[in-house]
Design a protein around this motif. Structure first.
Motif, PDB file in Angstrom:
ATOM      1  N   PRO A   1     136.686  11.894  55.491  1.00 60.20           N
ATOM      2  CA  PRO A   1     135.359  13.019  55.543  1.00 60.20           C
ATOM      3  C   PRO A   1     135.021  12.032  56.473  1.00 60.20           C
ATOM      4  CG  PRO A   1     135.144  11.042  54.024  1.00 60.20           C
ATOM      5  CD  PRO A   1     136.719  11.179  54.355  1.00 60.20           C
ATOM      6  N   GLY A   2     133.361  13.121  57.455  1.00 61.08           N
ATOM      7  CA  GLY A   2     133.012  12.496  58.502  1.00 61.08           C
ATOM      8  C   GLY A   2     131.674  11.839  58.105  1.00 61.08           C
ATOM      9  N   GLN A   3     130.735  11.604  59.330  1.00 64.43           N
ATOM     10  CA  GLN A   3     129.726  10.764  58.808  1.00 64.43           C
ATOM     11  C   GLN A   3     127.847  12.169  59.034  1.00 64.43           C
ATOM     12  OE1 GLN A   3     128.714   7.656  61.126  1.00 64.43           O
ATOM     13  NE2 GLN A   3     126.864   7.344  60.347  1.00 64.43           N
ATOM     14  N   ALA A   4     127.780  11.912  57.820  1.00 63.21           N
ATOM     15  CA  ALA A   4     126.385  12.870  57.708  1.00 63.21           C
ATOM     16  C   ALA A   4     125.792  13.011  58.624  1.00 63.21           C
ATOM     17  CB  ALA A   4     125.531  12.842  56.745  1.00 63.21           C
ATOM     18  N   ALA A   5     124.940  14.324  59.471  1.00 60.37           N
ATOM     19  CA  ALA A   5     123.675  14.138  60.557  1.00 60.37           C
ATOM     20  C   ALA A   5     122.992  13.161  60.328  1.00 60.37           C
ATOM     21  CB  ALA A   5     123.254  14.928  59.926  1.00 60.37           C
ATOM     22  N   HIS A   6     122.608  12.451  61.391  1.00 60.27           N
ATOM     23  CA  HIS A   6     121.674  11.140  60.913  1.00 60.27           C
ATOM     24  C   HIS A   6     120.880  10.955  62.968  1.00 60.27           C
ATOM     25  CE1 HIS A   6     126.172   9.570  62.339  1.00 60.27           C
ATOM     26  NE2 HIS A   6     125.434   8.597  63.394  1.00 60.27           N
ATOM     27  N   GLN A   7     120.670  10.181  63.235  1.00 59.42           N
ATOM     28  CA  GLN A   7     120.202   9.532  64.610  1.00 59.42           C
ATOM     29  C   GLN A   7     120.162   7.617  64.563  1.00 59.42           C
ATOM     30  OE1 GLN A   7     115.841  10.425  63.493  1.00 59.42           O
ATOM     31  NE2 GLN A   7     116.025  11.937  65.121  1.00 59.42           N
TER      32      GLN A   7
ATOM     33  N   HIS B   1     114.041  15.136  71.036  1.00 61.51           N
ATOM     34  CA  HIS B   1     112.767  15.578  71.103  1.00 61.51           C
ATOM     35  C   HIS B   1     111.665  15.153  70.317  1.00 61.51           C
ATOM     36  CE1 HIS B   1     113.761  15.935  75.501  1.00 61.51           C
ATOM     37  NE2 HIS B   1     114.235  17.036  75.756  1.00 61.51           N
ATOM     38  N   VAL B   2     112.226  15.024  68.830  1.00 61.06           N
ATOM     39  CA  VAL B   2     111.183  15.276  68.117  1.00 61.06           C
ATOM     40  C   VAL B   2     110.913  14.035  67.161  1.00 61.06           C
ATOM     41  CG1 VAL B   2     112.861  17.555  67.565  1.00 61.06           C
ATOM     42  CG2 VAL B   2     113.296  15.313  66.416  1.00 61.06           C
ATOM     43  N   GLY B   3     111.493  12.767  68.152  1.00 66.52           N
ATOM     44  CA  GLY B   3     111.304  11.592  67.218  1.00 66.52           C
ATOM     45  C   GLY B   3     112.881  10.969  65.700  1.00 66.52           C
ATOM     46  N   LEU B   4     111.606  10.074  65.642  1.00 64.04           N
ATOM     47  CA  LEU B   4     112.546   9.603  64.366  1.00 64.04           C
ATOM     48  C   LEU B   4     112.372   9.981  63.043  1.00 64.04           C
ATOM     49  CD1 LEU B   4     114.564   7.651  63.720  1.00 64.04           C
ATOM     50  CD2 LEU B   4     113.084   6.045  63.184  1.00 64.04           C
ATOM     51  N   LEU B   5     113.458  10.885  62.185  1.00 59.97           N
ATOM     52  CA  LEU B   5     113.762  11.759  61.557  1.00 59.97           C
ATOM     53  C   LEU B   5     113.585  10.905  60.077  1.00 59.97           C
ATOM     54  CD1 LEU B   5     115.970  14.898  62.269  1.00 59.97           C
ATOM     55  CD2 LEU B   5     113.122  14.898  61.884  1.00 59.97           C
ATOM     56  N   PRO B   6     113.227  10.840  59.029  1.00 61.09           N
ATOM     57  CA  PRO B   6     113.544  10.684  57.372  1.00 61.09           C
ATOM     58  C   PRO B   6     115.075  10.480  57.393  1.00 61.09           C
ATOM     59  CG  PRO B   6     112.267  12.121  57.093  1.00 61.09           C
ATOM     60  CD  PRO B   6     112.255  12.412  58.496  1.00 61.09           C
ATOM     61  N   HIS B   7     115.546   9.604  56.626  1.00 62.47           N
ATOM     62  CA  HIS B   7     116.753   9.564  56.600  1.00 62.47           C
ATOM     63  C   HIS B   7     116.521   9.314  54.705  1.00 62.47           C
ATOM     64  CE1 HIS B   7     117.702   9.458  60.633  1.00 62.47           C
ATOM     65  NE2 HIS B   7     118.723   9.253  60.139  1.00 62.47           N
ATOM     66  N   GLY B   8     117.536   9.850  54.415  1.00 66.54           N
ATOM     67  CA  GLY B   8     118.076   9.882  52.238  1.00 66.54           C
ATOM     68  C   GLY B   8     119.690  10.423  52.377  1.00 66.54           C
ATOM     69  N   LYS B   9     119.547  10.377  51.265  1.00 65.57           N
ATOM     70  CA  LYS B   9     120.943  10.443  50.448  1.00 65.57           C
ATOM     71  C   LYS B   9     121.518  11.236  51.316  1.00 65.57           C
ATOM     72  CE  LYS B   9     120.469   7.849  46.089  1.00 65.57           C
ATOM     73  NZ  LYS B   9     120.261   7.976  44.985  1.00 65.57           N
TER      74      LYS B   9
ATOM     75  N   GLU C   1     116.873  14.012  57.130  1.00 66.70           N
ATOM     76  CA  GLU C   1     115.992  14.757  56.691  1.00 66.70           C
ATOM     77  C   GLU C   1     115.071  16.024  57.410  1.00 66.70           C
ATOM     78  OE1 GLU C   1     114.661  12.956  53.447  1.00 66.70           O
ATOM     79  OE2 GLU C   1     116.146  13.022  52.717  1.00 66.70           O
ATOM     80  N   GLY C   2     114.665  17.317  57.158  1.00 73.78           N
ATOM     81  CA  GLY C   2     113.700  17.743  58.252  1.00 73.78           C
ATOM     82  C   GLY C   2     113.980  18.147  59.181  1.00 73.78           C
ATOM     83  N   VAL C   3     115.443  18.777  58.981  1.00 76.05           N
ATOM     84  CA  VAL C   3     115.901  19.343  60.443  1.00 76.05           C
ATOM     85  C   VAL C   3     116.862  20.629  59.643  1.00 76.05           C
ATOM     86  CG1 VAL C   3     118.438  17.612  60.778  1.00 76.05           C
ATOM     87  CG2 VAL C   3     117.026  18.916  62.851  1.00 76.05           C
ATOM     88  N   ASP C   4     117.135  21.569  60.853  1.00 75.00           N
ATOM     89  CA  ASP C   4     117.679  22.683  60.123  1.00 75.00           C
ATOM     90  C   ASP C   4     119.064  22.130  61.396  1.00 75.00           C
ATOM     91  OD1 ASP C   4     118.997  25.201  59.996  1.00 75.00           O
ATOM     92  OD2 ASP C   4     117.314  26.002  61.698  1.00 75.00           O
ATOM     93  N   LEU C   5     120.389  22.228  60.324  1.00 71.86           N
ATOM     94  CA  LEU C   5     121.184  21.863  60.935  1.00 71.86           C
ATOM     95  C   LEU C   5     122.121  22.891  60.650  1.00 71.86           C
ATOM     96  CD1 LEU C   5     121.772  18.818  58.274  1.00 71.86           C
ATOM     97  CD2 LEU C   5     121.172  18.610  59.897  1.00 71.86           C
ATOM     98  N   SER C   6     121.677  24.089  60.748  1.00 69.97           N
ATOM     99  CA  SER C   6     122.380  25.231  61.266  1.00 69.97           C
ATOM    100  C   SER C   6     122.453  25.488  62.381  1.00 69.97           C
ATOM    101  CB  SER C   6     121.589  26.280  60.608  1.00 69.97           C
ATOM    102  OG  SER C   6     121.121  26.315  60.905  1.00 69.97           O
ATOM    103  N   LYS C   7     121.773  24.374  63.203  1.00 68.46           N
ATOM    104  CA  LYS C   7     121.740  24.857  64.964  1.00 68.46           C
ATOM    105  C   LYS C   7     122.694  23.903  65.488  1.00 68.46           C
ATOM    106  CE  LYS C   7     116.630  25.650  65.065  1.00 68.46           C
ATOM    107  NZ  LYS C   7     115.312  26.209  65.470  1.00 68.46           N
ATOM    108  N   GLU C   8     122.993  22.791  64.986  1.00 60.46           N
ATOM    109  CA  GLU C   8     124.420  21.883  64.980  1.00 60.46           C
ATOM    110  C   GLU C   8     125.660  23.105  66.709  1.00 60.46           C
ATOM    111  OE1 GLU C   8     125.030  17.447  62.579  1.00 60.46           O
ATOM    112  OE2 GLU C   8     125.677  19.405  61.764  1.00 60.46           O
ATOM    113  N   ILE C   9     125.997  22.290  66.618  1.00 62.45           N
ATOM    114  CA  ILE C   9     127.386  23.058  67.866  1.00 62.45           C
ATOM    115  C   ILE C   9     128.705  22.077  67.879  1.00 62.45           C
ATOM    116  CG2 ILE C   9     125.509  24.201  68.753  1.00 62.45           C
ATOM    117  CD1 ILE C   9     125.971  22.738  71.749  1.00 62.45           C
ATOM    118  N   PRO C  10     129.343  22.358  68.162  1.00 66.74           N
ATOM    119  CA  PRO C  10     130.394  21.333  67.386  1.00 66.74           C
ATOM    120  C   PRO C  10     130.634  20.472  69.143  1.00 66.74           C
ATOM    121  CG  PRO C  10     131.458  23.368  67.678  1.00 66.74           C
ATOM    122  CD  PRO C  10     130.685  23.654  67.786  1.00 66.74           C
TER     123      PRO C  10
END
Length: 249
Positions: A119-125, A162-170, A185-194
């Motif tokens: 598996p990979g690693q979920a979206a994070h900062q 540019h959006v600053g630190l987002l909350p992170h959850g499970k 959390e609180g970000v549109d992951l459909s905007k991710e690009i490879p």
């Protein structure tokens, strides 16, 4: 007497502007195929030894065969000269100084295997895990073979730093991502690009860039990478285990 290596300035003004806009920058052909192959073989030899050094052990306790070439090697630069020199790559050193406005220092390194099916690693900062002040944390992710969507390349949301630190959850999708990490959390992951890269390419990215990786869906292709984390020399890391600063010159 050996003189200190002169610092390079590998980035153009256009590349610096691209990094500031998108939060990441892919540098092509930073390492030759020969250098990458030698480093991959070097790490393989360390993990293949019957008397593996303690710092390279996959985990505490008896060594399981399946762990030797799947569990990441953590902070090899603290114990291994080859890994240290890869962390100090002159192109990376110069690019970081241009982006941060002054000399950077290394604080962490990781060699990832990511075998087929893993598996990979979920979206994070990255800042969520590594707090520092002033905040200058920057990553340099080196592709140790060709990486693409099939074998689990990085994905990122351009401009999300540019959006600053987002909350992170499970983690929500444990089939796709490792369950022990945290997810932005609180970000549109459909905007991710490879971020597809060739062996020897390096992507440098901001600590607040939302990024992830996905499952390696290839049958027989690995997705090895060597990742360094850096801060400007005058920044301070909060975590006790990452306080040692490694000069890049």
């Amino acid at each position: 007497m050996i003189q200190p290596q002169e610092r390079l300035n590998p980035l153009t003004d256009e590349q610096i502007a691209e990094y500031e806009r998108d939060g990441y920058l892919i540098l092509r052909n930073v390492c030759s195929d020969d250098l990458v192959d030698m480093y991959n073989a070097h790490i393989y030899h360390i993990r293949a030894q019957d008397d593996m050094p303690e710092w390279a052990l996959p985990r505490k306790g008896p060594i399981r065969a399946q762990d030797r070439f799947t569990v990441r090697v953590f902070n090899p630069h603290l114990h291994d000269g080859f890994s240290l020199q890869m962390l100090r790559h002159p192109v990376i050193r110069g690019a970081l100084a241009q982006l941060l406005g002054d000399e950077a220092v290394g604080v962490q390194s990781m060699y990832f295997y990511k075998e087929p099916g893993s598996p990979g690693q979920a979206a994070h900062q990255d800042y969520f895990y590594i707090r520092n002040e002033p905040n200058t944390l920057t990553a340099a992710w080196m592709a140790m073979e060709d990486v693409d969507v099939e074998n689990g390349c990085l994905w990122a949301i351009p401009g999300s730093h540019h959006v600053g630190l987002l909350p992170h959850g499970k983690v929500k999708n444990v089939e796709e991502h490792e369950p022990w990490t945290d997810e932005s959390e609180g970000v549109d992951l459909s905007k991710e690009i490879p971020l597809e890269m060739k062996k020897g390419d390096v992507v440098i990215f901001h600590n607040l860039l939302v990024h992830s990786s996905r499952k390696n869906r290839s049958v027989d292709r690995w997705r090895r990478s060597y990742v360094g984390h850096y801060i400007r020399h005058d920044s301070v890391i909060e975590r006790e285990d990452l306080k040692k600063k490694i000069p890049l010159s």
